[in-house]
Every structure is written in C-alpha cells, then in structure tokens.
Scaffold this motif. Sequence first.
Motif, PDB file in Angstrom:
ATOM      1  N   UNK A   1      -1.289  13.864 -16.928  1.00 33.29           N
ATOM      2  CA  UNK A   1      -0.900  14.942 -15.916  1.00 33.29           C
ATOM      3  C   UNK A   1      -2.074  16.019 -16.203  1.00 33.29           C
ATOM      4  N   UNK A   2      -2.279  16.607 -15.144  1.00 36.37           N
ATOM      5  CA  UNK A   2      -2.953  17.913 -15.279  1.00 36.37           C
ATOM      6  C   UNK A   2      -2.065  19.158 -15.082  1.00 36.37           C
ATOM      7  N   UNK A   3      -0.843  19.065 -14.670  1.00 36.04           N
ATOM      8  CA  UNK A   3       0.204  20.015 -14.705  1.00 36.04           C
ATOM      9  C   UNK A   3       0.201  20.942 -13.265  1.00 36.04           C
ATOM     10  N   UNK A   4      -0.729  20.067 -12.500  1.00 34.40           N
ATOM     11  CA  UNK A   4      -0.775  20.857 -10.964  1.00 34.40           C
ATOM     12  C   UNK A   4      -0.531  19.724 -10.090  1.00 34.40           C
ATOM     13  N   UNK A   5       0.403  18.501 -10.610  1.00 30.28           N
ATOM     14  CA  UNK A   5       0.549  17.598  -9.488  1.00 30.28           C
ATOM     15  C   UNK A   5      -0.480  16.274  -9.375  1.00 30.28           C
ATOM     16  N   UNK A   6      -1.336  16.317 -10.301  1.00 26.97           N
ATOM     17  CA  UNK A   6      -2.270  15.213 -10.234  1.00 26.97           C
ATOM     18  C   UNK A   6      -2.162  14.574 -11.660  1.00 26.97           C
ATOM     19  N   UNK A   7      -2.717  13.375 -11.605  1.00 25.31           N
ATOM     20  CA  UNK A   7      -3.155  12.544 -13.167  1.00 25.31           C
ATOM     21  C   UNK A   7      -4.467  12.155 -12.953  1.00 25.31           C
ATOM     22  N   UNK A   8      -5.098  12.327 -14.195  1.00 22.15           N
ATOM     23  CA  UNK A   8      -6.197  11.669 -14.417  1.00 22.15           C
ATOM     24  C   UNK A   8      -5.949  10.206 -15.000  1.00 22.15           C
ATOM     25  N   UNK A   9      -6.824   9.158 -14.311  1.00 18.73           N
ATOM     26  CA  UNK A   9      -6.847   7.847 -14.916  1.00 18.73           C
ATOM     27  C   UNK A   9      -7.599   7.678 -16.093  1.00 18.73           C
ATOM     28  N   UNK A  10      -7.022   7.273 -17.036  1.00 19.64           N
ATOM     29  CA  UNK A  10      -7.819   6.936 -18.209  1.00 19.64           C
ATOM     30  C   UNK A  10      -7.993   5.272 -18.684  1.00 19.64           C
ATOM     31  N   UNK A  11      -8.507   4.915 -19.922  1.00 18.29           N
ATOM     32  CA  UNK A  11      -8.528   3.596 -19.806  1.00 18.29           C
ATOM     33  C   UNK A  11      -7.387   2.703 -19.854  1.00 18.29           C
ATOM     34  N   UNK A  12      -6.280   3.543 -20.305  1.00 13.38           N
ATOM     35  CA  UNK A  12      -5.095   2.497 -20.454  1.00 13.38           C
ATOM     36  C   UNK A  12      -4.276   2.762 -19.164  1.00 13.38           C
ATOM     37  N   UNK A  13      -4.615   3.134 -18.138  1.00 17.92           N
ATOM     38  CA  UNK A  13      -4.173   3.300 -16.741  1.00 17.92           C
ATOM     39  C   UNK A  13      -4.179   1.759 -16.141  1.00 17.92           C
ATOM     40  N   UNK A  14      -3.012   1.533 -15.612  1.00 20.22           N
ATOM     41  CA  UNK A  14      -2.928  -0.039 -15.192  1.00 20.22           C
ATOM     42  C   UNK A  14      -2.125  -0.104 -13.812  1.00 20.22           C
ATOM     43  N   UNK A  15      -2.623  -0.878 -12.758  1.00 29.98           N
ATOM     44  CA  UNK A  15      -1.459  -0.977 -11.680  1.00 29.98           C
ATOM     45  C   UNK A  15      -0.864  -2.219 -12.227  1.00 29.98           C
ATOM     46  N   UNK A  16       0.451  -2.451 -12.293  1.00 30.09           N
ATOM     47  CA  UNK A  16       1.301  -3.449 -12.608  1.00 30.09           C
ATOM     48  C   UNK A  16       2.201  -4.044 -11.625  1.00 30.09           C
ATOM     49  N   UNK A  17       2.191  -5.269 -11.408  1.00 33.63           N
ATOM     50  CA  UNK A  17       3.307  -5.741 -10.383  1.00 33.63           C
ATOM     51  C   UNK A  17       3.853  -6.935 -11.141  1.00 33.63           C
ATOM     52  N   UNK A  18       5.031  -7.550 -10.658  1.00 36.77           N
ATOM     53  CA  UNK A  18       5.794  -8.638 -11.510  1.00 36.77           C
ATOM     54  C   UNK A  18       6.132  -9.262 -10.066  1.00 36.77           C
ATOM     55  N   UNK A  19       6.004 -10.751 -10.061  1.00 41.79           N
ATOM     56  CA  UNK A  19       6.324 -11.543  -8.837  1.00 41.79           C
ATOM     57  C   UNK A  19       6.534 -13.110  -9.578  1.00 41.79           C
ATOM     58  N   UNK A  20       7.452 -13.609  -8.575  1.00 43.75           N
ATOM     59  CA  UNK A  20       7.849 -15.161  -8.991  1.00 43.75           C
ATOM     60  C   UNK A  20       6.328 -15.875  -9.407  1.00 43.75           C
ATOM     61  N   UNK A  21       6.696 -16.714 -10.283  1.00 43.57           N
ATOM     62  CA  UNK A  21       5.607 -17.480 -10.878  1.00 43.57           C
ATOM     63  C   UNK A  21       4.746 -18.177  -9.538  1.00 43.57           C
ATOM     64  N   UNK A  22       5.604 -18.828  -8.819  1.00 40.63           N
ATOM     65  CA  UNK A  22       4.741 -19.429  -7.710  1.00 40.63           C
ATOM     66  C   UNK A  22       4.078 -18.784  -6.682  1.00 40.63           C
ATOM     67  N   UNK A  23       4.103 -17.274  -6.655  1.00 39.53           N
ATOM     68  CA  UNK A  23       3.290 -16.374  -5.988  1.00 39.53           C
ATOM     69  C   UNK A  23       2.044 -15.644  -6.674  1.00 39.53           C
ATOM     70  N   UNK A  24       2.060 -16.157  -7.836  1.00 39.69           N
ATOM     71  CA  UNK A  24       1.129 -15.286  -8.817  1.00 39.69           C
ATOM     72  C   UNK A  24      -0.400 -15.807  -8.141  1.00 39.69           C
ATOM     73  N   UNK A  25      -0.777 -16.892  -7.747  1.00 41.12           N
ATOM     74  CA  UNK A  25      -2.227 -17.083  -7.070  1.00 41.12           C
ATOM     75  C   UNK A  25      -2.192 -16.133  -5.774  1.00 41.12           C
ATOM     76  N   UNK A  26      -1.405 -16.102  -5.038  1.00 42.48           N
ATOM     77  CA  UNK A  26      -1.383 -15.289  -3.957  1.00 42.48           C
ATOM     78  C   UNK A  26      -1.655 -13.804  -4.084  1.00 42.48           C
ATOM     79  N   UNK A  27      -0.771 -13.396  -4.821  1.00 40.82           N
ATOM     80  CA  UNK A  27      -1.306 -11.988  -5.191  1.00 40.82           C
ATOM     81  C   UNK A  27      -2.270 -11.459  -6.178  1.00 40.82           C
ATOM     82  N   UNK A  28      -2.405 -12.352  -7.272  1.00 38.79           N
ATOM     83  CA  UNK A  28      -3.610 -12.133  -7.820  1.00 38.79           C
ATOM     84  C   UNK A  28      -4.864 -11.871  -7.137  1.00 38.79           C
TER      85      UNK A  28
END
Length: 222
Positions: free
Chosen positions: A60-87
């Motif tokens: 966080x930069x303290x002004x309503x923004x965040x800086x992305x870093x190496x550890x930043x990830x977009x994460x999702x969870x889905x049923x196993x049988x949908x993994x191919x589709x969303x991947x």
Amino acid sequence: MTSHNHFLEIHYSLRGRTLPADHGYALYSAIKKQLQQLGRPDLPSDIPSDLRLSSIAGIPNGEGMIYLNRASRFRLRCPTDQVQTWYRFFQNQVLDIQGHLIRLVQPRITLPEPSGTLAARLVTFKLEAIDHLEVPRYFLESCQKGLTHLGIQGKVFIPSDPNGDLARRTIQVKGKKVVGYRVIVEDLTPEDSLKLQWHGLGGRRHFGCGWFYPVKEEPNAA
C-alpha cells in the motif's frame, strides 16, 4: 454443487505496476466484461457462482493504491472439472482495472492446503440499521451462524490492526461503501479448513470478500 474436496486453486503472476487498493468490484467487472466481449459458447457471460476470486495483494502507498510486487498474485478457486476452461481463459488475459492494466501470466495449479487457522482480509454481511457500536457483536454472530450453517466448528474473531484498532475494512461496490472486518478462524480440523476455504463466509464473494487462506501464507498487504 461442488464438494469442498473437489476444487483447485490457480495462481497467476502479474505484469503490471499498480492497482487501486480497493479493487474487488473493479476486478470482477473487468473479468465479466472480457467474458461478454468474447461471447464464446463454451464460456458463461458472467462469473459463475462456483468460481471464487481473491483480491490481489501488494504494497500500500497510503493513498488508496497498491504497488504490485513479485509476490502479488491473482488467485481463483474452481471445481476440478472446470480447471482447464478457466486456466486457458485467464492465461495471458489483460485486465483493465479502473485504468490500471495487468496481464495474468505463468499460471500454476495448486491443491488447497488445510490449515488449523484461516484468515480473510474482508468479510461482509448485510447489517443495515444497526447502532454502529453494536456492529462487531452482530458481525461476529453472523460469522458464527455462517460456520454453524456449514457444519464447521471453529473459533472466530476480529483481530486488531497494527495500530491496535479493530481491523475494520471497506469495499466500494457501485460507488457505495460496504463495511466489514478482517476475520480469523482458529481450531479448524483439516476437513473444516478446506470446507471454509471453498464456501467462505458472508456476501460479495465475487469481489474477493470472504476468501479465507492459511495464515502462514499471510500476504504483506493490508
């Protein structure tokens, strides 16, 4: 309905520099827009209820923004049988989040890990017309009801922020501020831990709310 034993997580690394700190709703809107523009018969035109999205951590930069870093990830969870589709759908996808562009790269598929203690950055319930001094109590009662409804035994609490205040959080949804809290649930069995990671607690799940993760992988972001 997916059993909590049949879901996987997909993590994407990010190319991009910044995001609004409060981006849950904007992230959802950007993904929905891509689905609608593609208009593919094999994809829904909106995010289905069994796709779980996490908000993205950063510095966080303290002004309503965040800086992305190496550890930043977009994460999702889905049923196993949908993994191919969303991947495939998210692979290399460029999302415009209120004018901040991020590209999703290098997906990794991982098994959810059970942990005796889980945390959520923000959990929200509809708690209108309650005296604000009473909100924490009603909020915790709602969490407890949610756990009982799922058949989960666990101890739920609202932690404090580093400054000693209760970890109160807000999210903007269509210009309206929604208030919630950071939540920690302890004393979970492995079975209940996975169940809570799949089902979550509270509302606005598509905006990253109610997403529980093992506390040991605590991101360094607010």
